[in-house]
Motif scaffolding. Structure first.
Motif, PDB file in Angstrom:
ATOM      1  N   ARG A 177       0.818  -1.207   0.000  1.00 50.12           N
ATOM      2  CA  ARG A 177       0.000   0.000   0.000  1.00 50.12           C
ATOM      3  C   ARG A 177       0.858   1.265   0.000  1.00 50.12           C
ATOM      4  O   ARG A 177       0.458   2.277  -0.566  1.00 50.12           O
ATOM      5  CB  ARG A 177      -0.923   0.009   1.221  1.00 50.12           C
ATOM      6  N   THR A 178       2.009   1.222   0.649  1.00 46.77           N
ATOM      7  CA  THR A 178       2.887   2.392   0.640  1.00 46.77           C
ATOM      8  C   THR A 178       3.596   2.448  -0.694  1.00 46.77           C
ATOM      9  O   THR A 178       4.339   1.548  -1.056  1.00 46.77           O
ATOM     10  CB  THR A 178       3.916   2.310   1.781  1.00 46.77           C
ATOM     11  N   ARG A 179       3.360   3.518  -1.454  1.00 48.75           N
ATOM     12  CA  ARG A 179       3.870   3.622  -2.813  1.00 48.75           C
ATOM     13  C   ARG A 179       4.912   4.729  -2.908  1.00 48.75           C
ATOM     14  O   ARG A 179       4.682   5.870  -2.504  1.00 48.75           O
ATOM     15  CB  ARG A 179       2.740   3.935  -3.808  1.00 48.75           C
ATOM     16  N   SER A 180       6.047   4.383  -3.456  1.00 49.59           N
ATOM     17  CA  SER A 180       7.095   5.349  -3.769  1.00 49.59           C
ATOM     18  C   SER A 180       7.820   4.828  -4.997  1.00 49.59           C
ATOM     19  O   SER A 180       8.400   3.743  -4.956  1.00 49.59           O
ATOM     20  CB  SER A 180       8.069   5.518  -2.600  1.00 49.59           C
ATOM     21  N   LEU A 181       7.763   5.575  -6.080  1.00 47.20           N
ATOM     22  CA  LEU A 181       8.363   5.114  -7.329  1.00 47.20           C
ATOM     23  C   LEU A 181       9.846   4.820  -7.156  1.00 47.20           C
ATOM     24  O   LEU A 181      10.334   3.775  -7.601  1.00 47.20           O
ATOM     25  CB  LEU A 181       8.151   6.160  -8.430  1.00 47.20           C
ATOM     26  N   GLU A 182      10.577   5.705  -6.512  1.00 42.26           N
ATOM     27  CA  GLU A 182      12.018   5.515  -6.338  1.00 42.26           C
ATOM     28  C   GLU A 182      12.304   4.242  -5.545  1.00 42.26           C
ATOM     29  O   GLU A 182      13.208   3.470  -5.893  1.00 42.26           O
ATOM     30  CB  GLU A 182      12.630   6.728  -5.631  1.00 42.26           C
ATOM     31  N   SER A 183      11.527   4.002  -4.487  1.00 45.31           N
ATOM     32  CA  SER A 183      11.737   2.805  -3.671  1.00 45.31           C
ATOM     33  C   SER A 183      11.428   1.539  -4.453  1.00 45.31           C
ATOM     34  O   SER A 183      12.149   0.529  -4.346  1.00 45.31           O
ATOM     35  CB  SER A 183      10.856   2.864  -2.416  1.00 45.31           C
ATOM     36  N   HIS A 217       4.784  11.568   3.878  1.00 40.27           N
ATOM     37  CA  HIS A 217       5.293  10.689   2.819  1.00 40.27           C
ATOM     38  C   HIS A 217       6.672  10.149   3.194  1.00 40.27           C
ATOM     39  O   HIS A 217       6.958   8.959   2.986  1.00 40.27           O
ATOM     40  CB  HIS A 217       5.381  11.461   1.501  1.00 40.27           C
ATOM     41  N   ALA A 218       7.517  11.003   3.763  1.00 39.92           N
ATOM     42  CA  ALA A 218       8.862  10.561   4.152  1.00 39.92           C
ATOM     43  C   ALA A 218       8.785   9.465   5.207  1.00 39.92           C
ATOM     44  O   ALA A 218       9.488   8.447   5.115  1.00 39.92           O
ATOM     45  CB  ALA A 218       9.665  11.752   4.681  1.00 39.92           C
ATOM     46  N   SER A 219       7.939   9.645   6.217  1.00 39.06           N
ATOM     47  CA  SER A 219       7.823   8.632   7.268  1.00 39.06           C
ATOM     48  C   SER A 219       7.251   7.338   6.711  1.00 39.06           C
ATOM     49  O   SER A 219       7.683   6.241   7.096  1.00 39.06           O
ATOM     50  CB  SER A 219       6.951   9.150   8.417  1.00 39.06           C
ATOM     51  N   ASP A 220       6.287   7.437   5.783  1.00 36.06           N
ATOM     52  CA  ASP A 220       5.715   6.232   5.169  1.00 36.06           C
ATOM     53  C   ASP A 220       6.783   5.443   4.414  1.00 36.06           C
ATOM     54  O   ASP A 220       6.863   4.217   4.516  1.00 36.06           O
ATOM     55  CB  ASP A 220       4.584   6.608   4.206  1.00 36.06           C
ATOM     56  N   VAL A 221       7.611   6.166   3.637  1.00 30.92           N
ATOM     57  CA  VAL A 221       8.647   5.501   2.840  1.00 30.92           C
ATOM     58  C   VAL A 221       9.690   4.856   3.752  1.00 30.92           C
ATOM     59  O   VAL A 221      10.117   3.715   3.522  1.00 30.92           O
ATOM     60  CB  VAL A 221       9.315   6.498   1.878  1.00 30.92           C
ATOM     61  N   ILE A 222      10.101   5.573   4.801  1.00 39.37           N
ATOM     62  CA  ILE A 222      11.106   5.035   5.714  1.00 39.37           C
ATOM     63  C   ILE A 222      10.578   3.777   6.405  1.00 39.37           C
ATOM     64  O   ILE A 222      11.269   2.756   6.500  1.00 39.37           O
ATOM     65  CB  ILE A 222      11.520   6.099   6.748  1.00 39.37           C
ATOM     66  N   GLY A 284       5.550   4.635  20.039  1.00 39.23           N
ATOM     67  CA  GLY A 284       4.988   5.337  18.879  1.00 39.23           C
ATOM     68  C   GLY A 284       5.527   4.786  17.574  1.00 39.23           C
ATOM     69  O   GLY A 284       4.769   4.574  16.621  1.00 39.23           O
ATOM     70  N   VAL A 285       6.848   4.531  17.513  1.00 44.54           N
ATOM     71  CA  VAL A 285       7.448   3.945  16.317  1.00 44.54           C
ATOM     72  C   VAL A 285       6.863   2.564  16.061  1.00 44.54           C
ATOM     73  O   VAL A 285       6.494   2.214  14.933  1.00 44.54           O
ATOM     74  CB  VAL A 285       8.987   3.865  16.462  1.00 44.54           C
ATOM     75  N   LEU A 286       6.750   1.776  17.122  1.00 41.32           N
ATOM     76  CA  LEU A 286       6.159   0.443  16.992  1.00 41.32           C
ATOM     77  C   LEU A 286       4.719   0.527  16.508  1.00 41.32           C
ATOM     78  O   LEU A 286       4.280  -0.264  15.670  1.00 41.32           O
ATOM     79  CB  LEU A 286       6.220  -0.274  18.345  1.00 41.32           C
ATOM     80  N   GLY A 287       3.990   1.528  17.015  1.00 47.12           N
ATOM     81  CA  GLY A 287       2.599   1.719  16.584  1.00 47.12           C
ATOM     82  C   GLY A 287       2.495   2.054  15.107  1.00 47.12           C
ATOM     83  O   GLY A 287       1.557   1.612  14.433  1.00 47.12           O
ATOM     84  N   LEU A 288       3.448   2.837  14.584  1.00 48.13           N
ATOM     85  CA  LEU A 288       3.435   3.165  13.160  1.00 48.13           C
ATOM     86  C   LEU A 288       3.592   1.904  12.313  1.00 48.13           C
ATOM     87  O   LEU A 288       2.905   1.725  11.302  1.00 48.13           O
ATOM     88  CB  LEU A 288       4.546   4.161  12.844  1.00 48.13           C
ATOM     89  N   TYR A 289       4.510   1.035  12.716  1.00 47.71           N
ATOM     90  CA  TYR A 289       4.701  -0.214  11.972  1.00 47.71           C
ATOM     91  C   TYR A 289       3.449  -1.092  12.053  1.00 47.71           C
ATOM     92  O   TYR A 289       3.021  -1.674  11.052  1.00 47.71           O
ATOM     93  CB  TYR A 289       5.910  -0.976  12.517  1.00 47.71           C
ATOM     94  N   ILE A 290       2.852  -1.179  13.225  1.00 51.25           N
ATOM     95  CA  ILE A 290       1.632  -1.975  13.375  1.00 51.25           C
ATOM     96  C   ILE A 290       0.503  -1.376  12.536  1.00 51.25           C
ATOM     97  O   ILE A 290      -0.289  -2.102  11.913  1.00 51.25           O
ATOM     98  CB  ILE A 290       1.224  -2.055  14.857  1.00 51.25           C
ATOM     99  N   GLY A 291       0.431  -0.036  12.472  1.00 51.92           N
ATOM    100  CA  GLY A 291      -0.577   0.622  11.652  1.00 51.92           C
ATOM    101  C   GLY A 291      -0.423   0.293  10.179  1.00 51.92           C
ATOM    102  O   GLY A 291      -1.413   0.074   9.468  1.00 51.92           O
TER     103      GLY A 291
END
Length: 312
Positions: A177-183, A217-222, A284-291
């Protein structure tokens, strides 16, 4: 009757581009006709609030090689690109933004370089015409991303590139679901190179990427590309545990030796605040990954197409 596959497809996500689209199409047609008459230009309207879709319809009516896709809502630039790539049928596919900062006249140079045996040719922008703030945030993102991911990215490279059919098919097979052309290009591999191109002033208006959108977008890509933030949390926790153990031993020895005569209330409070804040940060970081896992397992569409024009 079997339709001949276009030699080149151009995919361009559109947002607040109503005034740019006629010039974008005209210049693309002029550049592509130096290579072939068998091409398609796919304009993807990311539910722009202005008259972008009507501008696309007008260009589609003038030339059937211009095709339009209208998304049901605003999904974001990289999702609009994904919609265009899924519907592009060319042997080679060019991806470019709609603001004309990347010149359509550079498409022949990208194609010529690709014919040397490359599957991906990316445009490296020289003399970037971004503002100071955009250059700063871009450089900051790339430095942080490189450190976290262990990759080496080039901040002068954007979306403007040409890809072979097998590259596009591989991108279309990615269901994250997380889309980044460069990645995605970095993940699938294939033989890649760059060419230098001039970067132009934006033809009209301002970028729709606000600071909050850029950071999201940066946090999603990371988060999508690396789990190093989780490993950092483990490392920081281990270091604090070792330091705390050493301090505990020191306090016991100092108490027995009579060095400590007054209990340290202030250091205790600050230690609690520091460790408590660190725990909340790691949670919070763990929650982002779980999300992100939750978003992925729901299995919803990456984008939804409302209308398609000039597609067979």
């Amino acid at each position: 009757m079997i339709m001949e596959r276009p030699l080149i497809s151009v995919v361009s996500p559109e947002y607040r581009g109503a005034g740019i689209i006629p010039e974008l199409v005209r210049r693309n047609i002029s550049a592509l006709e130096t290579l072939t008459g068998n091409f398609e230009i796919i304009l993807v309207n990311d539910c722009s609030p202005d008259d972008t879709w009507n501008a696309i319809l007008a260009e589609c009516a003038n030339d059937r090689r211009v095709k339009g896709i209208n998304l049901s809502r605003n999904f974001g630039q990289h999702y609009a690109i994904s919609a265009g790539l899924a519907n592009a049928s060319g042997e080679w596919v060019v991806i470019m933004d709609c603001d004309l900062q990347d010149a359509p006249e550079d498409i022949p140079a990208l194609y010529k370089k690709a014919l040397e045996g490359f599957d991906v040719v990316q445009a490296r922008r020289i003399n970037k015409k971004f503002g100071v703030w955009k250059r700063f945030t871009s450089a900051l993102f790339h430095r942080i991303f490189d450190w976290l991911s262990g990759c080496s990215t080039d901040e002068s490279i954007g979306n403007f590139c040409i890809c072979s059919r097998k590259v596009i098919d591989s991108i279309n097979d990615i269901q994250e679901r997380t889309r980044s052309l460069e990645s995605m290009l970095r993940y699938i591999g294939f033989r890649t190179t760059t060419i230098d191109v001039e970067h132009n002033e934006r033809a009209e208006g301002q970028s729709s990427y606000t600071f909050s959108k850029l950071m999201r977008h940066a946090s999603d890509v990371i988060i999508a590309d690396t789990n190093k933030p989780l490993r950092l949390g483990v490392g920081i926790g281990l270091v604090i545990a070792i330091v705390s153990f050493c301090l505990a031993i020191y306090n016991v020895i100092a108490k027995l030796a009579g060095i400590i005569t007054l209990q340290g209330y202030t250091t205790t409070v600050f230690s609690i605040w520091f460790v408590g804040g660190l725990i909340l940060l790691i949670l919070g970081v763990l929650g982002l990954y779980i999300g992100k896992i939750f978003d992925q397992v729901k299995g919803r569409q990456i984008y939804i197409i409302k209308d398609k024009i000039n597609f067979k």
